[in-house]
Motif scaffolding. Structure first.
Motif, short mmCIF file in Angstrom:
data_model
loop_
_atom_site.label_atom_id
_atom_site.label_comp_id
_atom_site.label_asym_id
_atom_site.label_seq_id
_atom_site.Cartn_x
_atom_site.Cartn_y
_atom_site.Cartn_z
N GLY A 1 -10.59 10.59 11.24
CA GLY A 1 -9.98 9.72 10.24
C GLY A 1 -8.56 10.16 9.94
O GLY A 1 -8.10 11.18 10.47
N ARG A 2 -7.89 9.39 9.11
CA ARG A 2 -6.50 9.75 8.83
C ARG A 2 -6.09 9.32 7.42
O ARG A 2 -6.72 8.47 6.80
CB ARG A 2 -5.56 9.15 9.85
N VAL A 3 -4.99 9.94 6.98
CA VAL A 3 -4.41 9.60 5.68
C VAL A 3 -2.96 9.22 5.94
O VAL A 3 -2.23 9.96 6.61
CB VAL A 3 -4.48 10.79 4.70
N ARG A 4 -2.55 8.06 5.42
CA ARG A 4 -1.15 7.66 5.53
C ARG A 4 -0.58 7.50 4.14
O ARG A 4 -1.22 6.91 3.26
CB ARG A 4 -1.02 6.34 6.29
N VAL A 5 0.59 8.07 3.94
CA VAL A 5 1.26 7.96 2.64
C VAL A 5 2.62 7.33 2.86
O VAL A 5 3.40 7.83 3.67
CB VAL A 5 1.40 9.33 1.95
N ASP B 1 0.85 -1.21 0.00
CA ASP B 1 0.00 0.00 0.00
C ASP B 1 0.87 1.24 0.00
O ASP B 1 1.85 1.33 0.75
CB ASP B 1 -0.90 0.03 1.24
N TYR B 2 0.51 2.20 -0.84
CA TYR B 2 1.22 3.48 -0.84
C TYR B 2 0.39 4.54 -0.12
O TYR B 2 0.90 5.31 0.68
CB TYR B 2 1.48 3.91 -2.29
N LEU B 3 -0.90 4.52 -0.39
CA LEU B 3 -1.81 5.51 0.22
C LEU B 3 -2.92 4.78 0.96
O LEU B 3 -3.56 3.88 0.40
CB LEU B 3 -2.41 6.41 -0.88
N GLU B 4 -3.13 5.16 2.20
CA GLU B 4 -4.21 4.56 2.98
C GLU B 4 -5.09 5.68 3.54
O GLU B 4 -4.61 6.53 4.29
CB GLU B 4 -3.65 3.73 4.14
N VAL B 5 -6.33 5.66 3.13
CA VAL B 5 -7.32 6.63 3.65
C VAL B 5 -8.25 5.83 4.55
O VAL B 5 -8.83 4.84 4.11
CB VAL B 5 -8.10 7.26 2.47
#
Lengths: 222, 240
Positions: B61-65, B5-9
């Protein structure tokens, strides 16, 4: 720091190319000095306190014109959004805009002061070194407070009207201290007599600079 | 977060004055994915892009890159981000070259001048490099704006209705640039109403409706005609 310097350089270059803020500030400052000079009856001696008041009226009102324009260039084509998308931190952006405002105010004062000394008496000229210290502190305080409110009102439709309404009540203590200190300097008072005013001005500047850096992340992001 | 995974929303929620723009939105993208998001107006598409771009903070919520939470190092993340929005983000009083050099310098590009010249050539504006951006025609501005968004050779590119209002030349150019970026395994999220272009480029396709992800599938599992019907039904369901 480097990104903030890039923004400062961009704003200075843009102002050199099309000096909108500087012309507005200088024109307004000159106009106020001339009007107040005409209002004073001929032959009337200007007291140090009155001279200080006249000088700070010109500086204060011309400064607010420049402060109001500090985010104008970023509004065209939503360039502020472009800056916020870049690695430049909101704190860096606040610092850059504050520095630009400080520089513009200093440049405007360099032009306003000679006219002030010509119109109101070269006796005040001997106070120049001490006056420079007051100007430095007042400019920093004005720039910190003005940049903070210019950033807050940048998204508002009628920010030209909103900014002075928010800015003036808050900056009034700083203006009062600057007038007091300048009056004492014009009267030839030694530094210890007005140093307490300078200390409070420095504290005011530090508080609003710190506040600006603290809240900039919340101001610039939805 | 899975290894590839590169981007996780995850669990994104955002409300504007009582109106819920995003409701518990979650999805993942691998590096090199090209996600096209369709959806009716007000579905929350632009809000999602603005949150990923760190322009807007989510309510929850969160965003992980690339394994990092955006809250922790958003300045570092933005070095690798590109965003093409409705707005040109150009300084009218600066030349085309100055605009690109300024942007490249902000992003810490090693040789901003060379990168700016390279991009001007790519968008066919090298002959106009010293002209003020404010004097450009609409199509030229659009091309310069595309160049500006690519100045840092972004790993993650966000596109908000990128083809809307583009002239033919700018649309062709953007299409070609996106295909090159896709081949170079850049991760791309494009929000659009243009079904043909959106489906042609995507590796994954989603429909955002009412702030929720109503549909998300790999492109190869989708029949274009059936998807068009589904999309229309979603829009009609939203508006009825």
């Amino acid at each position: 720091m480097r990104s903030a310097w890039l923004v400062i350089r961009k704003d200075l270059r843009a102002e050199l190319r099309r000096p909108q803020a500087m012309i507005a500030m200088l024109f307004f400052g000159f106009l106020l000095l001339v009007i107040l000079d005409v209002a004073v009856p001929a032959g009337t001696e200007i007291t140090p306190e009155t001279g200080a008041g006249i000088l700070w009226v010109a500086i204060t009102f011309s400064s607010v014109l420049g402060l109001g324009r500090s985010f104008d260039r970023e509004k065209e084509n939503h360039c502020l959004e472009g800056l916020l998308l870049s690695p430049l931190s909101p704190e860096g952006l606040f610092g850059a805009k504050m520095a630009v405002n400080c520089i513009f105010m200093g440049l405007a004062e360099l032009a306003i002061l000679p006219l002030f000394f010509i119109l109101y008496g070269d006796a005040f000229l001997r106070s120049l070194p001490a006056l420079a210290l007051v100007l430095l502190l007042a400019n920093s305080g004005f720039a910190a407070t003005g940049t903070l409110f210019a950033a807050i009102t940048a998204g508002a439709d009628r920010n030209e009207a909103l900014l002075p309404m928010l800015f003036f009540p808050l900056v009034m203590p700083l203006i009062a201290m600057a007038v007091r200190a300048t009056g004492m300097i014009f009267a030839g008072a030694p530094l210890p007599e007005y140093s307490s005013w300078l200390q409070v001005m420095a504290a005011f500047t530090l508080i609003f600079t710190g506040l600006g850096f603290l809240v900039s992340r919340h101001i610039f992001r939805d | 977060m899975a290894a590839d995974d590169y981007l996780e929303v995850s669990g994104l929620c955002k409300e504007y004055e009582g109106c819920r723009a995003l409701r518990d939105l979650s999805f993942r993208l691998a590096r090199g994915d090209f996600l096209t998001l369709f959806g009716p107006n007000g579905a929350g598409k632009s809000t999602l892009l603005r949150i990923i771009a760190t322009l807007t903070a989510p309510d929850s919520g969160r965003v992980r890159v690339d394994g990092a939470d955006l809250e922790d190092g958003s300045e570092e993340f933005r070095k690798r981000l590109g965003f093409i929005s409705h707005h040109a983000l150009l300084y009218d009083q600066m030349s085309a070259l100055e605009n690109l050099v300024f942007s490249a310098s902000l992003y810490g590009v090693a040789d901003p001048g060379a990168r700016a010249e390279e991009l001007l050539a790519q968008v066919d504006l090298q002959l106009h490099r010293h002209r003020l951006a404010g004097t450009f025609s609409r199509g030229m501005r659009q091309r310069l704006s595309i160049a500006r968004a690519l100045v840092n050779d972004p790993d993650l590119l966000l596109l908000d209705e990128p083809f809307t209002g583009l002239d033919r030349q700018a649309a062709l150019l953007l299409g070609e640039l996106l295909l090159v970026l896709k081949e170079r395994r850049r991760t791309i999220i494009m929000v659009t109403h243009d079904l043909d272009r959106g489906l042609a480029m995507a590796s994954r396709v989603g429909i955002l409706a009412g702030g929720r992800l109503a549909f998300l599938e790999p492109r190869h599992r989708i029949d274009a005609a059936a998807f068009a019907g589904l999309y229309l039904a979603t829009i009609n369901g939203e508006t009825s």
